[in-house]
Enzyme design. Sequence first.
Site, PDB file in Angstrom:
ATOM      1  N   HIS A  99     -58.546  75.687   5.257  1.00  0.00           N
ATOM      2  CA  HIS A  99     -58.353  75.086   3.950  1.00  0.00           C
ATOM      3  C   HIS A  99     -59.343  73.935   3.817  1.00  0.00           C
ATOM      4  O   HIS A  99     -59.547  73.169   4.756  1.00  0.00           O
ATOM      5  CB  HIS A  99     -56.914  74.599   3.775  1.00  0.00           C
TER       6      HIS A  99
ATOM      7  N   HIS B 236     -58.269  68.727  -3.208  1.00  0.00           N
ATOM      8  CA  HIS B 236     -58.511  70.113  -2.790  1.00  0.00           C
ATOM      9  C   HIS B 236     -57.960  71.069  -3.831  1.00  0.00           C
ATOM     10  O   HIS B 236     -57.191  70.683  -4.706  1.00  0.00           O
ATOM     11  CB  HIS B 236     -57.880  70.352  -1.413  1.00  0.00           C
TER      12      HIS B 236
ATOM     13  N   CYS C  95     -60.781  77.464  -2.295  1.00  0.00           N
ATOM     14  CA  CYS C  95     -60.869  76.060  -1.877  1.00  0.00           C
ATOM     15  C   CYS C  95     -62.250  75.700  -1.333  1.00  0.00           C
ATOM     16  O   CYS C  95     -62.747  74.595  -1.558  1.00  0.00           O
ATOM     17  CB  CYS C  95     -59.789  75.748  -0.851  1.00  0.00           C
TER      18      CYS C  95
END
Length: 208
Positions: A30, A42, A148
Amino acid sequence: MDLFSQEIERSELKKGDHVYVWRMVLLYNHHGIYVGDGKIIHFVDPRMDGSFLSSSSSSSSLTRCRMSCCGSEKVAGSGVRMSCIDCFIENGSLCRYKYQAEKWFVVFKLRRGTCTTARSDRPEEVVHRATYLFENGYVEYDLEDNNCEDFALYCKTGLWSTNKSTQKRSSQVIFDLNKGIVKLRELGVRKDVVKVPVEELRLFVSRL
Ligand SMILES: [Zn+2]
């Protein structure tokens, strides 16, 4: 020291850093942008449960979060969230994405989504883009083309493809079966990307 290690300590974080952490539950890295004051911006799939990386989650390490804005979206449904470093890292290890990497380095590390040949803009510009997208919303989430990592790559470089069918900004190896060759599609060397000011991004994307 491991040449390929990109793991860093929290104390080494600098404003504008593109960081990532391995998410065991989701089985992928991530990514996010460190904007200072212990905060990371994010991009997540807006359809995901709102408790993801949020202080309201029942998962043990997150219940201790004291940052009121942690896990919040300024623009509801945008998927652009702010989290504290602790919740972002959870039980993983913090790593810094590498910019201006050599091509061989990218090929070698390709599968892990950890580096690019592209050059990062100045930290102030990177923080501005991330903050602007947090406050004003972004464009649609797409697991393959705009996830992401792609979000963080845009914040770092301002680069967006002029070709609607090849939005993906992270590195790709393309196998041309007819010619029997392998090509590297890499943000730092692609000819189909242009700098798009963050204030104009949504308009730009809507015209593609
Ligand atoms: Zn938190």
